[in-house]
Motif scaffolding. Structure first.
Motif, mmCIF file in Angstrom:
data_model
loop_
_atom_site.group_PDB
_atom_site.id
_atom_site.type_symbol
_atom_site.label_atom_id
_atom_site.label_comp_id
_atom_site.label_asym_id
_atom_site.label_seq_id
_atom_site.Cartn_x
_atom_site.Cartn_y
_atom_site.Cartn_z
ATOM 1 N N LYS A 8 38.301 34.803 24.514
ATOM 2 C CA LYS A 8 37.975 33.394 24.296
ATOM 3 C C LYS A 8 38.718 32.876 23.061
ATOM 4 O O LYS A 8 38.633 33.458 21.981
ATOM 5 C CB LYS A 8 36.474 33.226 24.095
ATOM 6 C CG LYS A 8 36.035 31.783 23.989
ATOM 7 C CD LYS A 8 34.528 31.693 23.911
ATOM 8 C CE LYS A 8 34.069 30.245 23.917
ATOM 9 N NZ LYS A 8 32.603 30.164 23.909
ATOM 10 N N VAL A 9 39.432 31.777 23.229
ATOM 11 C CA VAL A 9 40.178 31.161 22.138
ATOM 12 C C VAL A 9 39.192 30.527 21.157
ATOM 13 O O VAL A 9 38.379 29.681 21.535
ATOM 14 C CB VAL A 9 41.157 30.096 22.670
ATOM 15 C CG1 VAL A 9 41.854 29.382 21.523
ATOM 16 C CG2 VAL A 9 42.163 30.718 23.626
ATOM 17 N N TYR A 40 39.421 30.443 27.953
ATOM 18 C CA TYR A 40 39.640 31.880 28.090
ATOM 19 C C TYR A 40 41.070 32.111 28.543
ATOM 20 O O TYR A 40 41.615 31.338 29.334
ATOM 21 C CB TYR A 40 38.685 32.487 29.115
ATOM 22 C CG TYR A 40 37.305 32.732 28.568
ATOM 23 C CD1 TYR A 40 36.956 33.973 28.035
ATOM 24 C CD2 TYR A 40 36.344 31.733 28.585
ATOM 25 C CE1 TYR A 40 35.679 34.203 27.528
ATOM 26 C CE2 TYR A 40 35.066 31.954 28.079
ATOM 27 C CZ TYR A 40 34.752 33.189 27.558
ATOM 28 O OH TYR A 40 33.495 33.415 27.053
ATOM 29 N N VAL A 41 41.660 33.180 28.021
ATOM 30 C CA VAL A 41 43.019 33.545 28.395
ATOM 31 C C VAL A 41 43.075 35.029 28.728
ATOM 32 O O VAL A 41 42.291 35.824 28.216
ATOM 33 C CB VAL A 41 44.023 33.248 27.259
ATOM 34 C CG1 VAL A 41 44.225 31.767 27.084
ATOM 35 C CG2 VAL A 41 43.605 33.897 25.948
ATOM 36 N N LEU A 42 44.000 35.397 29.625
ATOM 37 C CA LEU A 42 44.312 36.803 29.851
ATOM 38 C C LEU A 42 45.417 37.165 28.875
ATOM 39 O O LEU A 42 46.405 36.434 28.752
ATOM 40 C CB LEU A 42 44.792 37.042 31.279
ATOM 41 C CG LEU A 42 43.736 37.027 32.366
ATOM 42 C CD1 LEU A 42 44.384 37.287 33.724
ATOM 43 C CD2 LEU A 42 42.649 38.043 32.107
ATOM 44 N N VAL A 43 45.236 38.277 28.183
ATOM 45 C CA VAL A 43 46.185 38.680 27.144
ATOM 46 C C VAL A 43 46.726 40.067 27.459
ATOM 47 O O VAL A 43 45.976 40.981 27.788
ATOM 48 C CB VAL A 43 45.504 38.668 25.760
ATOM 49 C CG1 VAL A 43 46.449 39.181 24.681
ATOM 50 C CG2 VAL A 43 45.020 37.262 25.426
ATOM 51 N N HIS A 44 48.036 40.198 27.340
ATOM 52 C CA HIS A 44 48.692 41.493 27.499
ATOM 53 C C HIS A 44 49.694 41.644 26.366
ATOM 54 O O HIS A 44 50.520 40.755 26.135
ATOM 55 C CB HIS A 44 49.403 41.587 28.839
ATOM 56 C CG HIS A 44 50.211 42.829 28.984
ATOM 57 N ND1 HIS A 44 49.634 44.077 29.049
ATOM 58 C CD2 HIS A 44 51.543 43.023 29.027
ATOM 59 C CE1 HIS A 44 50.580 44.985 29.145
ATOM 60 N NE2 HIS A 44 51.750 44.364 29.137
ATOM 61 N N ALA A 45 49.601 42.748 25.647
ATOM 62 C CA ALA A 45 50.533 43.073 24.566
ATOM 63 C C ALA A 45 50.627 41.947 23.533
ATOM 64 O O ALA A 45 51.700 41.609 23.064
ATOM 65 C CB ALA A 45 51.900 43.405 25.139
ATOM 66 N N GLU A 55 34.008 31.400 34.271
ATOM 67 C CA GLU A 55 33.275 32.290 35.178
ATOM 68 C C GLU A 55 34.103 33.524 35.533
ATOM 69 O O GLU A 55 33.598 34.646 35.521
ATOM 70 C CB GLU A 55 32.874 31.544 36.445
ATOM 71 C CG GLU A 55 32.038 32.372 37.396
ATOM 72 C CD GLU A 55 31.587 31.579 38.618
ATOM 73 O OE1 GLU A 55 31.686 32.138 39.719
ATOM 74 O OE2 GLU A 55 31.150 30.422 38.452
ATOM 75 N N GLU A 56 35.376 33.320 35.836
ATOM 76 C CA GLU A 56 36.248 34.444 36.177
ATOM 77 C C GLU A 56 36.407 35.381 34.977
ATOM 78 O O GLU A 56 36.349 36.608 35.123
ATOM 79 C CB GLU A 56 37.615 33.945 36.622
ATOM 80 C CG GLU A 56 38.563 35.054 37.001
ATOM 81 C CD GLU A 56 39.931 34.556 37.438
ATOM 82 O OE1 GLU A 56 40.786 35.423 37.720
ATOM 83 O OE2 GLU A 56 40.159 33.329 37.493
ATOM 84 N N ALA A 62 32.542 41.648 32.306
ATOM 85 C CA ALA A 62 31.438 42.470 32.819
ATOM 86 C C ALA A 62 31.974 43.705 33.547
ATOM 87 O O ALA A 62 31.440 44.808 33.396
ATOM 88 C CB ALA A 62 30.546 41.647 33.747
ATOM 89 N N LEU A 63 33.043 43.543 34.315
ATOM 90 C CA LEU A 63 33.646 44.672 35.027
ATOM 91 C C LEU A 63 34.146 45.723 34.041
ATOM 92 O O LEU A 63 33.877 46.919 34.196
ATOM 93 C CB LEU A 63 34.792 44.196 35.911
ATOM 94 C CG LEU A 63 35.595 45.294 36.605
ATOM 95 C CD1 LEU A 63 34.737 46.083 37.574
ATOM 96 C CD2 LEU A 63 36.798 44.692 37.308
#
Length: 72
Positions: A8-9, A40-45, A55-56, A62-63
């Motif tokens: 979360k930003v 919310y962002v997906l972060v890689h490296a 929600e996603e 949670a997963l």
């Protein structure tokens, strides 16, 4: 295999954001995505690669928490 993790930003300064990953706050480069605090962002490296709906993101979090508890 590489996995991107949602966070979360919290705040933004120039092309970097402070992003909360379930309690760990780290700097993330956001130059590839258009985001605002609260997103919310997906972060890689260390790089935000995609904005995701709340929600996603919460489902992903949670997963990962379920996977972590299953391996302990």
């Amino acid at each position: 295999m590489c996995v991107a993790y949602p966070g979360k930003v919290l705040s933004i300064e120039n092309h970097h954001a402070r992003v909360d990953f379930t309690g760990s706050v780290v700097p993330v480069n956001i130059s590839m995505v258009d985001v605002a605090p609260g997103d919310y962002v997906l972060v890689h490296a260390g790089m935000a690669i995609q904005k995701v709906e709340t929600e996603e993101a919460q489902e992903w979090i949670a997963l990962f928490q379920d996977l972590e508890s299953a391996t302990v």
